[in-house]
Design an enzyme around this catalytic site. Structure first.
Site, PDB file in Angstrom:
ATOM      1  N   ASP A  72     -13.458  31.374  -0.852  1.00  0.00           N
ATOM      2  CA  ASP A  72     -13.348  30.086  -1.551  1.00  0.00           C
ATOM      3  C   ASP A  72     -12.762  30.253  -2.944  1.00  0.00           C
ATOM      4  O   ASP A  72     -11.879  29.514  -3.353  1.00  0.00           O
ATOM      5  CB  ASP A  72     -14.725  29.444  -1.712  1.00  0.00           C
ATOM      6  CG  ASP A  72     -15.215  28.836  -0.422  1.00  0.00           C
ATOM      7  OD1 ASP A  72     -16.413  28.953  -0.141  1.00  0.00           O
ATOM      8  OD2 ASP A  72     -14.395  28.243   0.293  1.00  0.00           O
TER       9      ASP A  72
ATOM     10  N   MET B 273     -16.938  23.982   9.595  1.00  0.00           N
ATOM     11  CA  MET B 273     -17.331  22.648  10.043  1.00  0.00           C
ATOM     12  C   MET B 273     -17.808  22.767  11.489  1.00  0.00           C
ATOM     13  O   MET B 273     -17.143  22.333  12.425  1.00  0.00           O
ATOM     14  CB  MET B 273     -16.143  21.684   9.963  1.00  0.00           C
ATOM     15  CG  MET B 273     -15.561  21.522   8.582  1.00  0.00           C
ATOM     16  SD  MET B 273     -16.662  20.615   7.490  1.00  0.00           S
ATOM     17  CE  MET B 273     -16.210  18.979   7.951  1.00  0.00           C
TER      18      MET B 273
ATOM     19  N   LEU C  38     -25.570  32.950   4.526  1.00  0.00           N
ATOM     20  CA  LEU C  38     -25.918  31.544   4.724  1.00  0.00           C
ATOM     21  C   LEU C  38     -25.040  30.666   3.852  1.00  0.00           C
ATOM     22  O   LEU C  38     -25.015  30.820   2.630  1.00  0.00           O
ATOM     23  CB  LEU C  38     -27.390  31.328   4.388  1.00  0.00           C
ATOM     24  CG  LEU C  38     -28.352  32.121   5.269  1.00  0.00           C
ATOM     25  CD1 LEU C  38     -29.719  32.207   4.630  1.00  0.00           C
ATOM     26  CD2 LEU C  38     -28.429  31.494   6.647  1.00  0.00           C
ATOM     27  N   ASP C  39     -24.375  29.738   4.502  1.00  0.00           N
ATOM     28  CA  ASP C  39     -23.425  28.881   3.802  1.00  0.00           C
ATOM     29  C   ASP C  39     -24.150  27.756   3.070  1.00  0.00           C
ATOM     30  O   ASP C  39     -25.138  27.212   3.568  1.00  0.00           O
ATOM     31  CB  ASP C  39     -22.474  28.284   4.844  1.00  0.00           C
ATOM     32  CG  ASP C  39     -21.384  27.452   4.204  1.00  0.00           C
ATOM     33  OD1 ASP C  39     -20.755  27.941   3.260  1.00  0.00           O
ATOM     34  OD2 ASP C  39     -21.165  26.311   4.639  1.00  0.00           O
TER      35      ASP C  39
ATOM     36  N   VAL D  92     -26.331  26.927   0.723  1.00  0.00           N
ATOM     37  CA  VAL D  92     -27.780  26.773   0.780  1.00  0.00           C
ATOM     38  C   VAL D  92     -28.313  25.823  -0.287  1.00  0.00           C
ATOM     39  O   VAL D  92     -29.496  25.529  -0.323  1.00  0.00           O
ATOM     40  CB  VAL D  92     -28.502  28.129   0.677  1.00  0.00           C
ATOM     41  CG1 VAL D  92     -28.215  28.967   1.895  1.00  0.00           C
ATOM     42  CG2 VAL D  92     -28.095  28.849  -0.594  1.00  0.00           C
TER      43      VAL D  92
ATOM     44  N   GLU E 133     -25.442  31.500  -0.146  1.00  0.00           N
ATOM     45  CA  GLU E 133     -24.419  31.053  -1.094  1.00  0.00           C
ATOM     46  C   GLU E 133     -24.980  29.874  -1.881  1.00  0.00           C
ATOM     47  O   GLU E 133     -25.012  28.751  -1.381  1.00  0.00           O
ATOM     48  CB  GLU E 133     -23.157  30.621  -0.343  1.00  0.00           C
ATOM     49  CG  GLU E 133     -22.058  30.126  -1.269  1.00  0.00           C
ATOM     50  CD  GLU E 133     -21.132  29.100  -0.612  1.00  0.00           C
ATOM     51  OE1 GLU E 133     -21.540  28.385   0.328  1.00  0.00           O
ATOM     52  OE2 GLU E 133     -19.993  29.012  -1.053  1.00  0.00           O
TER      53      GLU E 133
END
Lengths: 885, 531
Positions: free
Chosen positions: A772, A544, A663-664, A666, A689
């Protein structure tokens, strides 16, 4: 009063037909809902049809004649004051009815011919197999080669798929013919019909169709082929008669075989593409807003609407007068029935609304169970004042609704739906005693609805960080860094290590701890290390992010980070930063008290926030992807945002020394922007991701996950291949294969790996667990105890494998180490050739680059003892890997 | 009128799979109400689940009443399981501390799915720290009321858990004003030997001490209950069918002796070092003639994550079996018992006669319970001198206040416990059930988490156990994991299985009885084995 000016309105928008594109499982919830509701009710088709009844026409004429002082009159004076114009495609699901027929015909003495046909349009496939004499049970076998019509495709060892051919051009009849040689030992032919367009399967009374060629075929109630004279469709369920009985005492079994022709009703849901066009004008004399809604949807169309005032998007009821045929619905909305066009192909309505109102929200209702909206949102017509924006024509203009109001509406809608459904169930029960299919459909539809709802809940829960509400996230003063990194393809020989888990932030000195492991990780054979998100973040794990230029995080300080990167470079390991580009937590509230203003070096305002998440009142454009609901989603379509992000990525490359990116999330924005970022920051390796759900039918994972991997490949394509993507498909299929001992899933119909790695191996980053899915979150944990099978798969196969930190420091360590060293020793790489030699119920085996052989599963496999000399390289519970010496 | 449909739910036609299940519908035959039956066909054995769908309940639905869901198992007159009502817990952070409903859309969708599945209702955790956050007596119910309204609209029932504790994940503390008082009055929190406070729950030592602006915690809890009752008066007895009172850490009746949830491997620590408990201990020691015993807790007890036998207190023949041990543990556990009594009296006086059941939750402290000393239970406050049943006194309190007892961990089975933990959740569960049965306490079940291997099977077995009729089960807890395709599918199967088992238990009554017997004897044998 004059109706003249209406005419141009009616025709000003040539109806746009959007092409039917099958989006696979990502299809919006609208479609699913429609599908559901219309499917469950046989009456839908009827009610649409009945819209054309005379009675209705008469009424519509009457309306026009009596229309007096409201909408119609005012339009006469309107000029070019168009304030809003839009055409929205809508999709409605109709039910088409037709028939399936089965014909058995004698050609010569022992040569017979079985034809199966269908009268509905579609891409029909006959999925069939045979039973041989002496077979027991309901299993199928492959038919003899000479029975298979050209174009047939073998499915495993038990079925054949043969496409139905069009009988003639322009005709919707499709048919396939199978030649039967009665000298073979085939006892019966089994089939089901499949529509490739929709993926639907058609069966006979819930079972396979079964055409018996002998008279002692066991009758499970699904035989077809009976005596002549059974024309009445309704009685089909009663017509199971064995041929033997119809042949008068013949001694030879085959003699009982008779020609027959049978028809069965079939229905299919056909989506129709229609459009709704909306025009809003300001009447110069009265200053009222005149909205015209017209559509080419057939049948009755009711507009379920409300107006918005005072800056809120809440539905409110405007003051009277209302258009004719308007009713108040539960004090929450108005319902106005549209008038039929004279031409008969559609309806229209005019709404005259007070000038002070800010907009009109509506959805369309076709009948009790069919609602249409604008791709999941309410239609919204803004009434802009003369000082604001110019005329907009894009559909994008339609913006979000207030979630609360919508919720209420849909809730009562939901309850109504269930009630209607139960009523219909009751009615169906009483009126069609024998139409069991209705009940079954209702039942199946309930299950489907449950699954759909669960999937919806899942997607939202999964995408929010449950610990933080947007408010608390933004209020929290905690300084958490956050960064994500992804990588492209590197050398092709890369092996990734995910260097953290969900708990790694807890020690406060993770970077230092990792540094100590550098030599160890290098000696294990890793070439790339994925570090946790480095920026300040309101959640300790770093996902975050708040101030992107503050790289002091729970994992350590910026200096420790730089040291760590240096340390790994020294041992020859490249380092990926985890870059969170989809969302960013704000520093300040706007005047409405909503957190959407940023501080720090990138002090963006609310134009940097996408407009379609009502929580954050962004002033940017609509999101180019899915929304992550816990924080403001960044609008990457803004030039200044992209410029800043590119600058930031380059800064991180230089300042920190990162070699590339993970890359988170996406899914949240268009892959084209990622290409832009990759071009600017030139990573050595980047991986995105893109995580969404695989396809399931009744809770069981589908064998074919092409739609799923297609979505990932589409994303990679959008980045022009500048970044790879995690192969979520492979992970999902491994889950199902290992958990339920269904190793046949590991080969796709073309004999290739079924995940992304089967299609675009150089861009697939295979993995079995991450922070995750596993760790302490466990959102989608790999089947317990079978991790080594997963690693035996990904570490021998093409693609770039990623190993999860927790597994390296577990009991699996030595086995993983052996696999890593095998991969390096044999120089397997992301484009290695894989040759699948076995994919059966309990074993999967493959040979890679002709120098490594592997098997997973409890079943037996040994590599061929030919010219090559195989020796066992690694071996463990339910897996074995060999290499050529 | 009878309609029968057989459908193969497998869209894929795979051969040779057990998955050749069939689902079907049959609609009532010659009876006054319509019956819908699912038929499940596995190999050659037919099982039947009935679903009642009477026109009457349909009508009730139409006015959005709270009548039974339309897919509901028909009571099977001969089965114990017939009336197990299944609830699902809502996320702990359903309502944020700013009184917003979190993931409203997801919850709404989830509720609808549960309704269609035939689940009876949901459990809603209500936090003291959210509702009475700002100031004493200033209650803010809006968020929870909004949730209750959705639940009502969807037509589900509601079990409300009034939580007087804080939570670490999601982070919800005690009310701000309480925390503020706590800064100046550190003695109101549980405190361990090293002076570390547990700030997520008030100490049992201050139950009747007016530490909260002149009021005792019990008075404050009472006021909270009254306010809840009036705020939710429209729902009481119809949508809301039960209230659970928070009795300690994580809502469970126990001392916070284990504070690191992720590492439950140790014996736990005694929590008797706050000002009030120390003075009570001193007083008790003096009155029993051993003033020196009242100077502090046991000096030779292990720390939280130390192995029980690493120090002498819990070893065989250790302090716990000594006269001192009996003295201390009797006192320590009596505080727990009297706390239970106080909380449950507050609850029954607040909610008696309002048409809802009242319950309290016990922990399932199965770690180390194969040791004779059962250290986890001792540090948490469960003890009985003379080797009597440690749960009997507690069950008696529940009986006295006509409260139901919630026992968690119904999904845990012995075979999945690590050998090193010397743990037997099954026998412990048996113990508690036996105590409840003796005292006539009604038991509700809960699971420990959504990801226990073999959990669903174990739950079904527990519910099948006829020795203690469990008629309510709450499955914990809705969230991403719960709705993940794999878990949700398993849950769906579980819901259907519960019904199937109903029937097979009816078919195999003899077998079930045999199971009951063996369970009983297992319990008896337990104390011998552990010697």
């Amino acid at each position: 009063m004059s109706t003249v000016p209406i005419e141009p309105l009616l025709h000003l928008s040539p109806l746009r037909r959007s092409s039917t594109i099958h989006r696979g499982p990502t299809t919006s919830s609208l479609n699913l809902r429609c599908h559901f509701t219309s499917k469950k009710l046989h009456s839908i088709g009827r009610s649409i049809a009945s819209g054309n009844s005379l009675g209705f026409r008469r009424r519509s004429v009457a309306i026009r004649a009596s229309s007096s002082d409201t909408a119609v009159v005012e339009t006469t004076s309107q000029s070019d004051d168009v304030i809003f114009k839009g055409i929205f495609p809508v999709q409605r699901i109709d039910k088409a009815e037709g028939k399936i027929y089965v014909r058995l015909k004698k050609v010569k003495e022992n040569d017979w011919e079985l034809s199966v046909g269908c009268s509905l349009p579609g891409k029909w496939i006959l999925h069939w197999g045979v039973s041989y004499v002496g077979d027991t049970g309901s299993e199928w076998d492959q038919p003899p080669e000479d029975m298979r019509p050209p174009g047939s495709l073998a499915i495993k060892d038990y079925a054949i798929e043969t496409p139905l051919e069009k009988l003639s051009e322009g005709d919707s009849f499709h048919q396939v013919t199978i030649n039967l040689n009665l000298e073979s030992s085939v006892a019966a032919l089994n089939f089901v019909l499949k529509d490739e367009e929709t993926g639907a399967w058609y069966q006979h009374k819930g079972r396979d169709f079964k055409v018996p060629l002998l008279d002692d075929v066991p009758d499970d109630g699904n035989l077809i082929g009976a005596k002549k004279g059974f024309g009445a469709l309704g009685k089909l369920s009663n017509i199971i008669v064995k041929q033997g009985k119809s042949s008068s005492g013949s001694t030879k079994e085959r003699k009982g075989l008779e020609e027959f022709y049978e028809e069965m009703p079939i229905s299919k849901h056909v989506s129709g593409d229609n459009s709704v066009s909306v025009t809003a004008r300001k009447c110069p004399e009265t200053s009222k807003n005149i909205v015209s809604i017209e559509t080419d949807l057939p049948g009755d169309v009711t507009v379920h609407w409300g107006v918005c005032k005072n800056g809120s998007k809440k539905w409110e009821i405007p003051a009277e007068p209302y258009p004719e045929e308007t009713f108040l619905f539960k004090n929450k909305a108005l319902r106005t029935r549209l008038q039929r066009k004279d031409s008969g192909d559609g309806s229209f309505g005019l709404f005259s609304l007070d000038e002070k109102l800010e907009g009109l929200c509506f959805v369309l209702k076709l009948n009790e169970n069919t609602w249409l909206n604008n791709r999941g949102e309410d239609f919204y017509v803004p009434f802009l004042t003369s000082t604001s924006l110019p005329v907009e024509t894009e559909a994008a203009q339609v913006s979000g609704k207030t979630p609360k109001t919508n919720q209420e509406v849909s809730e009562s809608g939901f309850t109504d739906e269930i009630i209607t459904e139960i009523r219909n169930l009751a009615i169906d029960i009483s009126s069609h005693k024998n139409q069991k299919t209705n009940v079954k459909e209702v039942h199946i539809n309930i299950l489907q609805e449950i699954e759909k709802l669960a999937a919806e809940a899942y997607s939202i829960f999964r995408s929010t960080t449950p610990t933080f509400t947007p408010e608390s996230v933004l209020e929290a003063e905690a300084d958490e860094p956050k960064i994500k990194i992804s990588s492209g393809t590197g050398s092709g020989f890369e092996i990734l290590c995910q260097g953290f888990n969900w708990e790694s932030h807890k020690s406060g000195r993770w970077y230092k701890e990792l540094q100590e492991k550098a030599d160890e990780l290098a000696s294990l054979g890793f070439t790339v290390l994925w570090l946790p998100p480095p920026t300040e973040s309101v959640s300790p794990e770093g996902y975050m992010p708040k101030d992107l230029y503050n790289l002091n995080s729970r994992y350590g300080t910026i200096d420790e980070l730089k040291e760590t990167v240096k340390r790994f470079h020294k041992v020859g390991i490249k380092v990926l930063g985890d870059a969170v580009l989809n969302h960013r937590c704000a520093h300040f509230k706007n005047s409405n008290g909503v957190w959407n203003l940023f501080g720090g070096r990138l002090n963006w305002d609310d134009r940097a926030v996408v407009a379609d998440d009502p929580h954050f009142q962004g002033r940017g454009n609509k999101s180019s992807g899915d929304n992550f609901h816990a924080a403001p989603n960044i609008d990457h379509s803004q030039d200044f945002v992209r410029k800043d992000i590119k600058e930031w990525l380059c800064w991180m490359r230089e300042e920190v020394g990162y070699d590339g990116w993970r890359l988170d999330f996406v899914r949240g924005f268009w892959g084209g922007y990622v290409k832009d970022y990759m071009d600017a920051s030139k990573p050595y390796f980047a991986v995105g991701e893109y995580w969404d759900s695989l396809s399931y039918t009744y809770g069981e994972m589908d064998y074919n996950q092409d739609a799923h991997r297609q979505r990932i490949v589409d994303w990679i394509n959008a980045t022009s291949g500048a970044a790879g993507a995690f192969d979520v498909t492979t992970k999902g299929i491994l889950h199902a294969a290992l958990q339920k001992c269904e190793y046949w899933r590991l080969s796709d119909p073309k004999g290739k790996p079924p995940g992304v790695v089967g299609w675009w191996p150089s861009r697939a980053v295979t993995f079995i667990e991450n922070h995750d899915t596993g760790s302490t979150q466990g959102h989608w944990r790999f089947p317990g105890g079978k991790e080594m099978q997963g690693y035996a798969y990904i570490l021998t196969h093409p693609g770039t494998p990623a190993v999860f930190f927790d597994h390296i420091y577990s009991d699996y360590r030595s086995e993983i180490a052996s696999l890593l060293s095998l991969r390096n020793r044999q120089k397997l790489h992301c484009r290695s050739e894989v040759n699948i030699v076995k994919s059966e119920r309990d074993v999967y085996a493959a040979i890679i680059d002709e120098k490594v052989a592997m098997k997973i599963g409890p079943g037996h496999y040994e590599p061929p003892s030919g010219s090559q000399n195989w020796s066992v390289a690694v071996e463990g519970r339910d897996y074995k890997v060999w290499e050529t010496s | 009128m009878e309609v029968s449909v057989i459908g193969n739910p497998q869209a894929k036609i795979c051969r040779a799979e057990l998955s050749f299940r069939e689902l079907g519908f049959r609609l009532g035959s010659g009876e006054s109400r319509n019956k819908v039956c699912f038929l499940t066909h596995q190999s050659s054995k037919w099982k039947e689940i009935r679903i009642r769908c009477s026109p009457r309940s349909v009508k009730c639905e139409a006015i959005v009443s709270d009548q039974a869901p339309f897919l509901k198992p028909t009571p099977n007159p001969r089965s114990q399981l017939e009336s197990v009502k299944l609830f699902v817990g809502l996320p702990l952070d359903t309502v944020s501390d700013c009184n917003n409903v979190n993931h409203m859309k997801a919850i709404t969708a989830g509720l609808k799915a549960l309704k269609l599945l035939g689940v009876e209702g949901v459990e809603l955790p209500v936090f003291w720290g959210v509702v009475e956050r700002e100031a004493a007596g200033k209650y803010e119910w809006s968020g929870y009321l909004a949730v209750a309204e959705i639940v009502k609209k969807v037509g589900l029932k509601l079990q409300v858990s009034l939580s007087f504790h804080g939570s670490k994940d999601p982070e919800i503390g005690l009310p701000d004003w309480v925390a503020k008082i706590g800064e100046g009055e550190p003695g109101m929190y549980f405190t361990d030997r090293y002076g570390k406070q547990y700030k997520d729950c008030l100490s049992f030592g201050v139950d009747d001490v007016p530490v909260l602006d002149g009021k005792t915690p019990m008075e404050v809890y009472g006021g909270f209950c009254e306010s809840f009752k009036s705020a939710f008066s429209d729902y009481m007895g119809n949508t809301i069918t039960g209230i659970t009172l928070g009795m300690g850490p994580a809502g469970e009746l126990r001392y916070p002796s284990h504070q690191h949830e992720t590492k439950p491997s140790g014996a736990g620590e005694f929590q008797c070092y706050d000002k009030h408990m120390l003075s009570a201990l001193k007083h008790y020691a003096e009155s029993s003639g051993n003033p020196l015993w009242g100077l502090g807790g046991p000096h030779d007890a292990p720390a939280y994550d130390q192995q029980p036998h690493s120090t002498s207190f819990f070893s065989d023949g250790g302090s716990w079996e000594s006269q001192y041990g009996d003295f201390f543990l009797t006192w320590y556990s009596s505080l727990l018992t009297s706390h239970a009594d106080r909380v449950l009296s507050v609850a029954s006086s607040a909610f008696g006669g309002s048409g809802v059941s009242v319950s309290g939750k016990l922990p399932l402290l199965h770690q180390w319970n194969k040791l004779r000393s059962q250290p986890s239970e001792l540090t948490a406050g469960f003890y009985s001198s003379n080797g009597h049943d440690r749960y009997e006194a507690i069950a008696e309190i529940f009986a006295k206040n006509s409260c139901r007892m919630i026992i968690p961990g119904m999904d845990l089975s012995d075979e999945h416990q690590s050998l090193a933990s010397l743990s037997s959740p099954e026998s412990l569960l048996g113990n508690i059930k036996t105590s409840c049965k003796k005292q006539g306490v009604v038991v509700s079940g809960q699971n420990s988490s959504a990801s226990v291997p073999g959990g669903f099977e174990r739950i079904v077995e527990n519910l099948k156990d006829e020795s203690v009729g469990i008629d309510l089960f709450t499955y914990q807890r809705m969230g991403a994991l719960f709705f993940s395709p794999e878990h949700f599918h398993a849950f769906t199967v579980f819901v259907r299985n519960m019904n199937q088992v109903e029937l097979s238990s009816y078919d195999q009554a003899g077998e079930d009885e045999a199971q009951t017997v063996s369970l009983g004897s297992g319990t008896g044998a337990h104390s011998l084995q552990t010697a």
